[in-house]
Enzyme design. Structure first.
Site, PDB file in Angstrom:
ATOM      1  N   LYS A  78     -39.014  13.442 -31.567  1.00 18.13           N
ATOM      2  CA  LYS A  78     -39.981  14.458 -31.139  1.00 18.13           C
ATOM      3  C   LYS A  78     -40.680  14.036 -29.846  1.00 18.13           C
ATOM      4  O   LYS A  78     -40.858  14.849 -28.935  1.00 18.13           O
ATOM      5  CB  LYS A  78     -40.987  14.701 -32.256  1.00 18.13           C
ATOM      6  CG  LYS A  78     -42.073  15.704 -31.944  1.00 18.13           C
ATOM      7  CD  LYS A  78     -42.757  16.225 -33.185  1.00 18.13           C
ATOM      8  CE  LYS A  78     -43.016  15.166 -34.216  1.00 18.13           C
ATOM      9  NZ  LYS A  78     -43.830  14.040 -33.731  1.00 18.13           N
ATOM     10  N   THR A  80     -39.465  12.000 -27.666  1.00 21.85           N
ATOM     11  CA  THR A  80     -38.436  12.037 -26.628  1.00 21.85           C
ATOM     12  C   THR A  80     -38.285  13.448 -26.070  1.00 21.85           C
ATOM     13  O   THR A  80     -38.199  13.639 -24.848  1.00 21.85           O
ATOM     14  CB  THR A  80     -37.091  11.544 -27.197  1.00 21.85           C
ATOM     15  OG1 THR A  80     -37.267  10.223 -27.716  1.00 21.85           O
ATOM     16  CG2 THR A  80     -36.001  11.532 -26.138  1.00 21.85           C
ATOM     17  N   ARG A 101     -49.895  10.739 -28.125  1.00 19.33           N
ATOM     18  CA  ARG A 101     -50.632   9.684 -28.839  1.00 19.33           C
ATOM     19  C   ARG A 101     -50.209   8.295 -28.373  1.00 19.33           C
ATOM     20  O   ARG A 101     -49.115   8.103 -27.852  1.00 19.33           O
ATOM     21  CB  ARG A 101     -50.361   9.778 -30.341  1.00 19.33           C
ATOM     22  CG  ARG A 101     -50.910  11.031 -30.994  1.00 19.33           C
ATOM     23  CD  ARG A 101     -50.562  11.076 -32.459  1.00 19.33           C
ATOM     24  NE  ARG A 101     -49.117  11.201 -32.663  1.00 19.33           N
ATOM     25  CZ  ARG A 101     -48.503  10.972 -33.823  1.00 19.33           C
ATOM     26  NH1 ARG A 101     -49.198  10.604 -34.879  1.00 19.33           N
ATOM     27  NH2 ARG A 101     -47.204  11.116 -33.935  1.00 19.33           N
ATOM     28  N   PHE A 308     -44.867  13.939 -37.050  1.00 20.62           N
ATOM     29  CA  PHE A 308     -43.969  14.335 -38.138  1.00 20.62           C
ATOM     30  C   PHE A 308     -43.621  15.826 -38.074  1.00 20.62           C
ATOM     31  O   PHE A 308     -43.532  16.399 -36.992  1.00 20.62           O
ATOM     32  CB  PHE A 308     -44.554  13.936 -39.492  1.00 20.62           C
ATOM     33  CG  PHE A 308     -44.745  12.454 -39.651  1.00 20.62           C
ATOM     34  CD1 PHE A 308     -43.711  11.577 -39.376  1.00 20.62           C
ATOM     35  CD2 PHE A 308     -45.958  11.928 -40.044  1.00 20.62           C
ATOM     36  CE1 PHE A 308     -43.866  10.202 -39.513  1.00 20.62           C
ATOM     37  CE2 PHE A 308     -46.134  10.550 -40.189  1.00 20.62           C
ATOM     38  CZ  PHE A 308     -45.092   9.692 -39.924  1.00 20.62           C
ATOM     39  N   PHE A 388     -27.805  13.835 -30.826  1.00 18.46           N
ATOM     40  CA  PHE A 388     -27.516  12.406 -30.961  1.00 18.46           C
ATOM     41  C   PHE A 388     -26.029  12.177 -30.710  1.00 18.46           C
ATOM     42  O   PHE A 388     -25.206  13.095 -30.891  1.00 18.46           O
ATOM     43  CB  PHE A 388     -27.903  11.913 -32.364  1.00 18.46           C
ATOM     44  CG  PHE A 388     -29.372  11.662 -32.541  1.00 18.46           C
ATOM     45  CD1 PHE A 388     -29.857  10.370 -32.693  1.00 18.46           C
ATOM     46  CD2 PHE A 388     -30.292  12.710 -32.547  1.00 18.46           C
ATOM     47  CE1 PHE A 388     -31.212  10.126 -32.853  1.00 18.46           C
ATOM     48  CE2 PHE A 388     -31.642  12.484 -32.706  1.00 18.46           C
ATOM     49  CZ  PHE A 388     -32.106  11.181 -32.853  1.00 18.46           C
ATOM     50  N   TRP A 416     -32.397  12.422 -24.128  1.00 13.44           N
ATOM     51  CA  TRP A 416     -32.251  10.969 -24.315  1.00 13.44           C
ATOM     52  C   TRP A 416     -31.208  10.434 -23.332  1.00 13.44           C
ATOM     53  O   TRP A 416     -31.424   9.412 -22.695  1.00 13.44           O
ATOM     54  CB  TRP A 416     -31.830  10.663 -25.755  1.00 13.44           C
ATOM     55  CG  TRP A 416     -31.895   9.196 -26.086  1.00 13.44           C
ATOM     56  CD1 TRP A 416     -32.911   8.548 -26.702  1.00 13.44           C
ATOM     57  CD2 TRP A 416     -30.898   8.192 -25.801  1.00 13.44           C
ATOM     58  NE1 TRP A 416     -32.630   7.201 -26.819  1.00 13.44           N
ATOM     59  CE2 TRP A 416     -31.405   6.957 -26.272  1.00 13.44           C
ATOM     60  CE3 TRP A 416     -29.653   8.214 -25.184  1.00 13.44           C
ATOM     61  CZ2 TRP A 416     -30.689   5.764 -26.155  1.00 13.44           C
ATOM     62  CZ3 TRP A 416     -28.945   7.026 -25.055  1.00 13.44           C
ATOM     63  CH2 TRP A 416     -29.459   5.816 -25.541  1.00 13.44           C
TER      64      TRP A 416
END
Length: 563
Positions: A78, A80, A101, A308, A388, A416
């Site tokens: 998230k 990323t 954060r 999350f 991914f 990514w």
């Protein structure tokens, strides 16, 4: 399908990336060197003066919230996607900032290994941010434990406030996962060593001081909120606050620098404010109000994230942070991954690399529920498929097809691997959605509702539960909190992140379940009531093989193993 698994680690990519001097990043935002306080060449804090000036600006940039489906233990990228989307918007000529954060050393040394994005979508300097950064979390730890020491000293020096030592609710804190400290005894060794009593430790990011710092609008509001924090109950069963103890000024002094946001940059030099980091399965899971609000005055688009899945961070962002700070999000990005959907579809973690179309389709129900939740808040959204290397073309195409069938706006992201270039499709889709639909943001419950009604609302509308079962202790607390006048506050649900329910093994879109509320905790300074469900812990433990085992430094002092 064979996949080439020889890839660069996040830290290798970060180390070879070139950073601009942070003064140059500030200049891009219209800030001078007098508006920032340098922490070396590549980090800075916004000055108190510029924060005051920014509050006077009337125009606000658009806030884009990034959330996700229920993650796997390894996380779903998230952060990323947050970074990559901001870089993509910058590539499209949009003045963009990130508000994120700060990582906690607990997860960094435990499971994650780092939390600054990944691959070519990272915030830098990655090593500093993941470790001690500018010392904000250490300041919060110090303030938390100074308060604990002052409470025990008050007991030792005669207990003028009549504190019932059995009902001290303030715990000590440490920014590490350490299960051995959940329950401790302090004051042993005789009369000169203090008053013996039960105590315990929370992880720093679960401390109410962290939540207070992240929800305060300025330094004086921070002081006010610190004074409201409940630390104990007296022998008349009335709450005792920090203000009663008279130490809110001292705590504010310890936090006067920590309250100012930290300015850094992405690999592609997009400005980022990294500030605060409350846990999302315990606290409210969002970066500071000051950072987000400042970013809206400095940029046209602000990409922020909440921890999350949408059942935790997004729900709390919308019910707690947005309402408290007057922030109106314009749209939401919901991150989904093939591997998480397969896990929600019944695949074991060690089998996630194998193609399984059936599991993707079955797990899609989890994504659909999170979309329903965001829609119920009246917010436009885009689904971001965070790709991914183990994902097959068939799996990715199936997920796109499933979204298209339901009319869910969807875009593939490959940030990514490709940085901002891999987020162009998502950025363009998001801009199109912003043009087509207006945000009609509205919370799901009113503050005038009872605490029980608020808890039931979240459990039923966000989690999909049939109802809520309260323990005898929780029922008693509901009545007490109403008597104390705390029932007009929002609720902050403390729940497992892995499931929509309060049971981490119930994956997918469970039904026919109840949420078990075992205890409530007042966070009056933060402005919410924490609702503890299931077995969620405020001090996590380390896994069998913690990430710390892979960490080291090379001969030149460079960090190793922060992946």
């Amino acid at each position: 399908m064979e996949v080439n698994t020889i890839v660069e680690t996040d830290i290798e990519i970060a180390r070879k990336s070139s950073m601009m001097p942070i003064a140059d990043i500030a200049e891009r935002l219209g800030l001078s060197v007098d508006d920032i306080e340098m922490y070396g060449k590549y980090k800075a804090k916004l000055s108190s003066e510029v924060l005051q000036k920014l509050q006077c600006k009337e125009e606000n940039g658009k806030v884009i919230l990034v959330t996700a489906i229920n993650p796997t233990p390894a996380g779903e990228g998230k952060s990323t996607v947050t970074v990559g989307l901001a870089d993509a918007l910058t590539r499209l000529g949009k003045k963009t900032m990130i508000a994120m954060r700060e990582p906690s050393l607990g997860p960094t040394m435990g499971v994650k290994g780092g939390a600054t994005g990944g691959g070519y979508a990272q915030v830098l300097p990655m090593e500093d941010i993941n470790l001690h950064f500018t010392g904000d979390l250490h300041a919060i730890t110090s303030a938390n434990n100074a308060l604990a020491a002052l409470i025990d000293n008050h007991l030792q020096q005669g207990n003028e406030l009549g504190i019932d030592q059995r009902k001290i609710v303030w715990k000590r804190a440490l920014d590490l996962n350490d299960r051995a400290l959940r329950k401790v005894i302090v004051g042993l060794g005789g009369p000169m060593q203090g008053v013996p009593r039960e105590d315990g430790f929370d992880i720093t990011v679960a401390s109410e001081i962290m939540a207070v710092l992240c929800l305060a609008s300025d330094l004086q509001d921070l002081r006010r909120r610190l004074g409201l924090m409940v630390i104990a109950y007296n022998d008349k069963k009335q709450p005792v606050t920090v203000s009663d103890l008279g130490v809110e000024g001292a705590l504010t002094l310890l936090l006067k620098d920590a309250v100012r946001p930290n300015l850094v940059q992405t690999i592609e030099h997009t400005p980022a404010l990294i500030h605060g980091g409350p846990f999302a399965n315990i606290a409210h899971g969002c970066n500071s109000v000051i950072a987000t609000a400042s970013a809206t005055k400095l940029a046209d688009y602000v990409v922020t994230e909440a921890g999350f899945g949408a059942d935790l961070g997004a729900e709390k962002f919308l019910h707690i942070k947005a309402r408290s700070a007057g922030i109106k999000p314009e749209a939401v990005v919901i991150v989904a991954t093939i591997r998480a959907l397969k896990m929600h579809g019944g695949v074991e973690r060690n089998q996630l690399g194998k193609e399984n179309l059936t599991a993707v389709e079955k797990g899609f129900a989890n994504l659909a529920k999170h979309i329903e939740t965001i829609e119920s808040f009246g917010l436009p959204y885009v689904v971001a498929i965070n790709r991914f290397i183990s994902d097959s073309e068939k799996e990715t195409n199936l997920l796109k097809e499933l979204c298209n069938r339901k009319g869910f706006p969807v875009a593939l992201t490959e940030v990514w691997e490709k940085g901002g270039a891999g987020g162009i499709e998502l950025a363009e889709k998001l801009l199109a959605v912003l043009d087509e639909k207006q945000s009609e943001f509205s919370p799901l419950y009113e503050l005038s509702d009872s605490l029980e009604e608020k808890i039931n609302c979240v459990a039923k509308k966000v989690y999909g539960a049939d109802g809520v079962e309260f323990s005898a202790k929780a029922i008693k607390q509901l009545k007490e909190y109403e008597r104390f006048g705390w029932d007009n506050l929002p609720v902050c649900m403390a729940k497992t992140q892995y499931s929509l329910s309060d049971d981490p093994v119930k994956l997918g879109r469970p039904s026919g379940f109840t949420v078990n509320v075992r205890e409530l905790k007042p966070s009056i300074g933060a402005g919410f009531i924490v609702v503890l469900t299931g077995d969620v812990m405020t001090m996590p433990g380390l896994p069998k093989i913690p990430a710390a085992l892979k960490m080291d430094v090379d001969e030149e002092g460079n960090a190793l193993g922060l992946f």
